[in-house]
Design a protein around this motif. Structure first.
Motif, PDB file in Angstrom:
ATOM      1  N   PRO A 125       0.795  -1.237   0.000  1.00 47.11           N
ATOM      2  CA  PRO A 125       0.000   0.000   0.000  1.00 47.11           C
ATOM      3  C   PRO A 125       0.821   1.277   0.000  1.00 47.11           C
ATOM      4  CG  PRO A 125       0.057  -0.924   2.207  1.00 47.11           C
ATOM      5  CD  PRO A 125       0.724  -1.937   1.302  1.00 47.11           C
ATOM      6  N   ASN A 126       2.105   1.173   0.342  1.00 46.49           N
ATOM      7  CA  ASN A 126       2.910   2.392   0.443  1.00 46.49           C
ATOM      8  C   ASN A 126       3.120   3.062  -0.914  1.00 46.49           C
ATOM      9  OD1 ASN A 126       4.924   0.467  -0.529  1.00 46.49           O
ATOM     10  ND2 ASN A 126       6.445   2.006   0.046  1.00 46.49           N
ATOM     11  N   ASN A 127       2.806   2.360  -1.997  1.00 42.09           N
ATOM     12  CA  ASN A 127       2.990   2.949  -3.324  1.00 42.09           C
ATOM     13  C   ASN A 127       1.848   3.890  -3.717  1.00 42.09           C
ATOM     14  OD1 ASN A 127       4.351  -0.187  -4.480  1.00 42.09           O
ATOM     15  ND2 ASN A 127       5.455   1.588  -3.686  1.00 42.09           N
ATOM     16  N   TRP A 128       0.669   3.683  -3.128  1.00 40.24           N
ATOM     17  CA  TRP A 128      -0.453   4.570  -3.485  1.00 40.24           C
ATOM     18  C   TRP A 128      -0.873   5.495  -2.347  1.00 40.24           C
ATOM     19  CZ3 TRP A 128      -5.213   4.745  -1.063  1.00 40.24           C
ATOM     20  CH2 TRP A 128      -5.611   3.640  -0.302  1.00 40.24           C
ATOM     21  N   PRO A 183      -0.289   8.666  -8.265  1.00 40.21           N
ATOM     22  CA  PRO A 183      -0.496   8.070  -9.588  1.00 40.21           C
ATOM     23  C   PRO A 183       0.409   6.851  -9.778  1.00 40.21           C
ATOM     24  CG  PRO A 183       0.821  10.078  -9.784  1.00 40.21           C
ATOM     25  CD  PRO A 183       0.459   9.938  -8.338  1.00 40.21           C
ATOM     26  N   MET A 184      -0.186   5.741 -10.230  1.00 37.28           N
ATOM     27  CA  MET A 184       0.502   4.453 -10.285  1.00 37.28           C
ATOM     28  C   MET A 184       0.853   4.070 -11.721  1.00 37.28           C
ATOM     29  SD  MET A 184       0.406   3.326  -7.050  1.00 37.28           S
ATOM     30  CE  MET A 184       0.208   1.563  -6.953  1.00 37.28           C
ATOM     31  N   TYR A 185       2.025   3.474 -11.873  1.00 33.73           N
ATOM     32  CA  TYR A 185       2.544   3.069 -13.187  1.00 33.73           C
ATOM     33  C   TYR A 185       1.688   1.972 -13.823  1.00 33.73           C
ATOM     34  CZ  TYR A 185       5.798   0.813 -16.474  1.00 33.73           C
ATOM     35  OH  TYR A 185       6.373   0.240 -17.578  1.00 33.73           O
ATOM     36  N   LYS A 191      -6.341   1.726  -4.869  1.00 33.53           N
ATOM     37  CA  LYS A 191      -6.709   2.980  -4.202  1.00 33.53           C
ATOM     38  C   LYS A 191      -8.191   2.914  -3.827  1.00 33.53           C
ATOM     39  CE  LYS A 191      -4.607   5.181  -7.733  1.00 33.53           C
ATOM     40  NZ  LYS A 191      -4.135   6.307  -8.561  1.00 33.53           N
ATOM     41  N   ARG A 192      -8.466   2.846  -2.523  1.00 35.25           N
ATOM     42  CA  ARG A 192      -9.827   2.600  -2.056  1.00 35.25           C
ATOM     43  C   ARG A 192     -10.345   3.730  -1.170  1.00 35.25           C
ATOM     44  NH1 ARG A 192      -9.107  -3.182   0.559  1.00 35.25           N
ATOM     45  NH2 ARG A 192     -10.918  -2.428   1.725  1.00 35.25           N
ATOM     46  N   ASP A 193     -11.536   4.224  -1.538  1.00 29.79           N
ATOM     47  CA  ASP A 193     -12.162   5.294  -0.761  1.00 29.79           C
ATOM     48  C   ASP A 193     -12.491   4.859   0.656  1.00 29.79           C
ATOM     49  OD1 ASP A 193     -12.005   7.052  -2.881  1.00 29.79           O
ATOM     50  OD2 ASP A 193     -14.053   6.705  -3.575  1.00 29.79           O
ATOM     51  N   GLY A 199       4.488   6.922  -4.359  1.00 30.68           N
ATOM     52  CA  GLY A 199       4.520   7.073  -2.912  1.00 30.68           C
ATOM     53  C   GLY A 199       5.893   6.945  -2.291  1.00 30.68           C
ATOM     54  N   THR A 200       5.938   6.232  -1.165  1.00 30.48           N
ATOM     55  CA  THR A 200       7.206   6.062  -0.454  1.00 30.48           C
ATOM     56  C   THR A 200       8.007   4.887  -1.007  1.00 30.48           C
ATOM     57  OG1 THR A 200       6.032   4.848   1.293  1.00 30.48           O
ATOM     58  CG2 THR A 200       6.441   7.201   1.650  1.00 30.48           C
ATOM     59  N   GLY A 201       7.604   4.403  -2.198  1.00 27.91           N
ATOM     60  CA  GLY A 201       8.484   3.564  -3.000  1.00 27.91           C
ATOM     61  C   GLY A 201       9.385   4.471  -3.813  1.00 27.91           C
ATOM     62  N   SER A 202       8.764   5.423  -4.514  1.00 29.75           N
ATOM     63  CA  SER A 202       9.514   6.393  -5.317  1.00 29.75           C
ATOM     64  C   SER A 202      10.330   7.348  -4.458  1.00 29.75           C
ATOM     65  CB  SER A 202       8.549   7.218  -6.181  1.00 29.75           C
ATOM     66  OG  SER A 202       7.935   6.436  -7.179  1.00 29.75           O
TER      67      SER A 202
END
Length: 306
Positions: A78-81, A94-96, A104-106, A136-139
């Motif tokens: 989840p850390n990517n979004w 924004p995801m690749y 990504k869940r409301d 996110g905190t991957g990038s």
């Protein structure tokens, strides 16, 4: 606040090798085919064991179940979004890979707003249609205390997107090229670099431009971080993919996979153990199948509780 005592994890419903991410993730295994149900069950066992281990050490873990439909093979990361900041900001990125965007869940955002004080929600997803990504905190490896973002070039990290995010949140971004042992750009900054309160784990070998390495080292050292070097081989064993957290008593832990721990030298273990209790966690199936490790599985919650 650089380290948190609350983390969020997603319990997978359909974990497996993601064909849409393998082209840019050279840590991801493309070898033997395994029965998807066996892989899912093995990943579930590793996930549950990790949560139990964290809770045994009184680390607060919010566990959310992945939804089975649509199928989301990478939902365990989840850390990517999603990220949060000590200023009370929740950010959605924004995801690749198109098949990762349904992660990504409301309902997760609503839960955070109910349990914590959220001052602002920044949703950057609209840039996906422009082919601009920032995972996110991957990038980004973020130094919240000194308002610095460390980022390596990658197909998953658009520099103009990074600058927009940094400017909106009053961060300074430092950008560099990191190369893995296959001669390809490292797909996420958080596999070659970990930032703790007073130390940084860094794969210096991967930063081939001397001036870029000097700039990164100088900034880390000037902000009070002692640099602990790891090799490219150790990076490929996920020794750069660690996370420092606190438990409910304020004790510091450095979370890592067993693979990462086993790759460390005695000297490195001694250096790290002087700053935090080391907590190795076995997740070999998750690592081999998806090319991500312990840090990737965690979204830090810096928000104030209601």
């Amino acid at each position: 606040m650089q380290i948190t005592n609350t983390i969020l994890m997603i319990r997978p419903a359909a974990f497996g090798a993601n064909e849409e991410t393998v082209a840019t993730n050279f840590f991801q295994s493309t070898g033997t085919k395994t029965d998807p149900r066996s892989v899912q069950q093995a990943a579930l066992n590793e996930f549950d064991n990790m949560v139990e281990l964290l809770r045994q050490h009184e680390i607060n873990v919010l566990v959310i179940d992945d939804t089975p439909i649509p199928v989301k093979p990478s939902a365990i990361f989840p850390n990517n979004w999603l990220s949060t900041s000590p200023e009370g900001i929740v950010s959605v990125f924004p995801m690749y890979a198109a098949n990762r965007r349904p992660e990504k869940r409301d309902d997760i955002l609503k839960m955070l707003a109910e349990k914590f004080v959220v001052q602002d929600l920044q949703d950057w997803s609209e840039f996906e249609v422009e082919g601009k990504f920032l995972e996110g905190t991957g990038s980004m490896v973020i130094d919240h205390d000194n308002k610095v973002i460390y980022t390596c070039y990658s197909p998953r990290t658009d520099i103009s997107m990074l600058e927009k995010f940094a400017n909106a949140n009053k961060y300074r971004a430092i950008i560099f090229l990191a190369i893995d042992k296959n001669g390809q750009p490292v797909y996420h900054t958080n596999v070659m670099m970990t930032l703790g309160e007073d130390f940084a784990i860094l794969c210096e070998e991967s930063i081939e431009e001397e001036w870029e390495l000097i700039a990164v080292r100088q900034l880390l050292e000037s902000t009070g971080h002692e640099v602990i070097r790891i090799t490219k081989d150790q990076m490929h064993s996920f020794a750069g993919n660690m996370l420092q957290v606190k438990n409910s008593k304020g004790e510091k832990f450095l979370l890592m996979s067993q693979t990462a721990f086993d790759s460390l030298t005695e000297e490195q273990i001694e250096e790290l153990a002087g700053r935090s209790k080391l907590l190795p966690i076995p997740i070999p199936v998750i690592e081999k199948t998806e090319g991500g490790s312990v840090r990737c599985m965690i979204a830090e919650i810096f928000l104030e509780k209601r």
